[in-house]
Design a protein around this motif. Sequence first.
Motif, mmCIF file in Angstrom:
data_model
loop_
_atom_site.group_PDB
_atom_site.id
_atom_site.type_symbol
_atom_site.label_atom_id
_atom_site.label_comp_id
_atom_site.label_asym_id
_atom_site.label_seq_id
_atom_site.Cartn_x
_atom_site.Cartn_y
_atom_site.Cartn_z
ATOM 1 N N GLY A 189 11.889 12.786 -3.005
ATOM 2 C CA GLY A 189 12.890 11.897 -2.440
ATOM 3 C C GLY A 189 12.233 10.725 -1.743
ATOM 4 N N CYS A 190 13.050 9.948 -1.086
ATOM 5 C CA CYS A 190 12.536 8.749 -0.445
ATOM 6 C C CYS A 190 13.206 8.631 0.920
ATOM 7 N N ASN A 191 12.376 8.420 1.952
ATOM 8 C CA ASN A 191 12.924 8.445 3.310
ATOM 9 C C ASN A 191 13.572 7.135 3.739
ATOM 10 N N VAL A 192 13.342 6.065 2.982
ATOM 11 C CA VAL A 192 13.953 4.798 3.386
ATOM 12 C C VAL A 192 14.735 4.133 2.270
ATOM 13 N N GLY A 193 14.209 4.287 1.049
ATOM 14 C CA GLY A 193 14.618 3.409 -0.036
ATOM 15 C C GLY A 193 15.985 3.681 -0.609
ATOM 16 N N LYS A 194 16.596 2.589 -0.992
ATOM 17 C CA LYS A 194 17.820 2.655 -1.788
ATOM 18 C C LYS A 194 17.641 1.624 -2.904
ATOM 19 N N CYS A 195 16.395 1.441 -3.330
ATOM 20 C CA CYS A 195 16.093 0.379 -4.288
ATOM 21 C C CYS A 195 16.975 0.535 -5.526
ATOM 22 N N SER A 196 17.585 -0.551 -5.927
ATOM 23 C CA SER A 196 18.665 -0.497 -6.916
ATOM 24 C C SER A 196 18.277 0.091 -8.255
ATOM 25 N N PHE A 197 16.971 0.010 -8.618
ATOM 26 C CA PHE A 197 16.545 0.410 -9.967
ATOM 27 C C PHE A 197 16.013 1.840 -10.009
ATOM 28 N N CYS A 198 15.894 2.498 -8.839
ATOM 29 C CA CYS A 198 15.070 3.701 -8.731
ATOM 30 C C CYS A 198 15.888 4.992 -8.854
ATOM 31 N N THR A 199 15.312 5.966 -9.552
ATOM 32 C CA THR A 199 16.001 7.245 -9.733
ATOM 33 C C THR A 199 15.604 8.279 -8.670
ATOM 34 N N GLU A 200 14.569 7.976 -7.893
ATOM 35 C CA GLU A 200 14.066 8.995 -6.957
ATOM 36 C C GLU A 200 15.137 9.468 -5.955
ATOM 37 N N PRO A 201 15.888 8.535 -5.323
ATOM 38 C CA PRO A 201 16.926 9.008 -4.399
ATOM 39 C C PRO A 201 18.040 9.789 -5.108
ATOM 40 N N ILE A 202 18.194 9.558 -6.427
ATOM 41 C CA ILE A 202 19.231 10.293 -7.171
ATOM 42 C C ILE A 202 18.744 11.711 -7.461
ATOM 43 N N GLN A 234 4.739 11.200 -4.661
ATOM 44 C CA GLN A 234 5.498 11.003 -3.419
ATOM 45 C C GLN A 234 5.932 9.547 -3.359
ATOM 46 N N ALA A 235 6.926 9.260 -2.529
ATOM 47 C CA ALA A 235 7.382 7.874 -2.414
ATOM 48 C C ALA A 235 6.477 7.088 -1.468
ATOM 49 N N ASP A 236 5.868 7.786 -0.494
ATOM 50 C CA ASP A 236 5.025 7.080 0.473
ATOM 51 C C ASP A 236 4.014 8.040 1.082
ATOM 52 N N VAL A 296 6.369 -3.607 -3.682
ATOM 53 C CA VAL A 296 6.935 -4.842 -3.121
ATOM 54 C C VAL A 296 8.134 -5.267 -3.966
ATOM 55 N N GLU A 297 7.965 -5.218 -5.260
ATOM 56 C CA GLU A 297 8.945 -5.551 -6.301
ATOM 57 C C GLU A 297 9.303 -7.034 -6.344
ATOM 58 N N SER A 298 9.507 -7.665 -5.165
ATOM 59 C CA SER A 298 9.824 -9.090 -5.173
ATOM 60 C C SER A 298 9.554 -9.674 -3.789
ATOM 61 N N LEU A 309 15.823 -3.498 -1.407
ATOM 62 C CA LEU A 309 14.422 -3.092 -1.560
ATOM 63 C C LEU A 309 13.872 -2.658 -0.207
ATOM 64 N N ASN A 310 12.818 -1.831 -0.275
ATOM 65 C CA ASN A 310 12.414 -1.165 0.973
ATOM 66 C C ASN A 310 11.593 -2.027 1.910
ATOM 67 N N SER A 311 10.934 -3.082 1.386
ATOM 68 C CA SER A 311 10.037 -3.809 2.279
ATOM 69 C C SER A 311 10.304 -5.313 2.226
HETATM 70 S S1 SF4 Z 1 11.246 2.482 -5.372
HETATM 71 FE FE1 SF4 Z 1 10.110 3.643 -3.848
HETATM 72 S S2 SF4 Z 1 10.968 2.960 -1.857
HETATM 73 FE FE2 SF4 Z 1 12.437 2.350 -3.446
HETATM 74 S S3 SF4 Z 1 13.903 4.042 -3.552
HETATM 75 FE FE3 SF4 Z 1 12.344 4.416 -5.122
HETATM 76 S S4 SF4 Z 1 10.863 5.739 -4.126
HETATM 77 FE FE4 SF4 Z 1 12.102 4.804 -2.500
#
Ligand code: SF4
Length: 485
Positions: A189-202, A234-236, A296-298, A309-311
Amino acid sequence: MNYTILDCYTDEASGLGVPPYIGTYPRYLYGHLKNKANVVNYITIDDLRYLKIYNNIRKEVTKKDKTNIRIHNLTRDDISPILEKTDVLFVNLGVHVPGKYLTAVPGTLKEVIPLIKDIRCKKILTGPAYFGTQLEGGKFSEKTDMSIFNEKKWFNFSFKDLKKISIDGVDIIKQIKNYKIIEIETGVGCNVGKCSFCTEPIKNRFLNRPKEDILKEIKAYYDLGARYFRMGKQADFYSIDEPIWLLKNIRSQCPDIKVLHIDNTNPVFVVKKGGDEITKAIVKYCSSGNVGAFGVESFDPEVVRANTLNSAPKISMRAIEILNKYGSERGDNGMPKFLPGINIIFGLNKESKKTHECNMEALKKIMDCGLMLRRINIRQTALLEDTPLTKTVGNKFLKKNKKYYWKWRNDIRQNIDNPLLKRLLPKGTVLKDCIAEIYDGNTTFLRQIGTYPLIIGVKGRVELGKFYNLKIIDYMLRSVVGEVV
Ligand code: SF4
């Protein structure tokens, strides 16, 4: 019961399982099945191609040819006796963040389905493909007739289950011939991110794996002779369960480890209180050539906002400075000890020409400040099911801006990557312990073992699978030219 795991390789935002990496999915599955079966076999998509497409015949690589990386990762000379006895075939597959791989080609659903069609056994699809898969950036998930599979299964092992399963799984490496980097999981999982393209939080709720269990798994592989590790699932890395304790104990319990690297690093936690101490510990206990991969993504604030995006760009810059401050010294393998890597994604919501200008401005600033980046990954986003990006704008921006991508990418490669590479490795630098991986015509390509290793081209052919020390004599856009010393 005879079980067979067919590894078609996996690549996700958090976790790599493409050779030379062995991912967590086949290892955990092996550990889970081991006590339920008479036999558990591990085979690869390369083994399957070798049998079904090449009839188990390997052509000699003449001086005009390139090494065939579609059949480079064989575990055996012939898998037909295994397939004949298999009762259940587990197909491990799924690419969520497509990349380019020097020595392997992940299997796609389209490829693997016809190849397993006539194997008479129960077939279960597993791995990240459960959530969709796409080997090419800028596209939606593969759509294929999946009726060949009796089941589609996501093995959601808890960290409690993994206490035993991860250790039971270590024997899998006895079935693998080539060297392997063991990708170690430290959290989900990811403790901060809700990045629009990412499946990890799902896929997962944020949870850290207990540090003692991580240590035990590494030690179990180490005792079997494994020497190359990346704590990359891991995400971080900075948010895991006591990273300094973990690094210190891995070093003391596995003193002859050759490669200990990390991967994903969230700039937000590098700049937070305690981040400096973790950075120093990574430099001290990990091996050189280590990279903290910043998502960073952008650098365009509008894209950052629109895709949650997370950062923020300012935080990313500060984190880049911190890693350079502690990690830029050259280590004993010839590479700087610990540097940031940056990921840039094309095709996000609100992407415009201004986005590229913001990216270039930030990257130029990094150069002007005398900082180093180990690498810049640029990719078009894959549009995977259920992600906010797919559900909201889909491929709208990919379609709109596609015509610029070559130009934008080339601008970064020519004007940033290349000068940064010269700063990273001045001519005459010697990179130690580079393994010869493949031939392409009269050139051999080598790299060090570890995370994001630089590719070094050497004129002529040197024996594959052997280690060499190489002096840097020239530069390509993203790789270097070396000679054996
Ligand atoms: S890209 Fe990284 S920071 Fe963003 S939601 Fe996915 S795991 Fe979290």
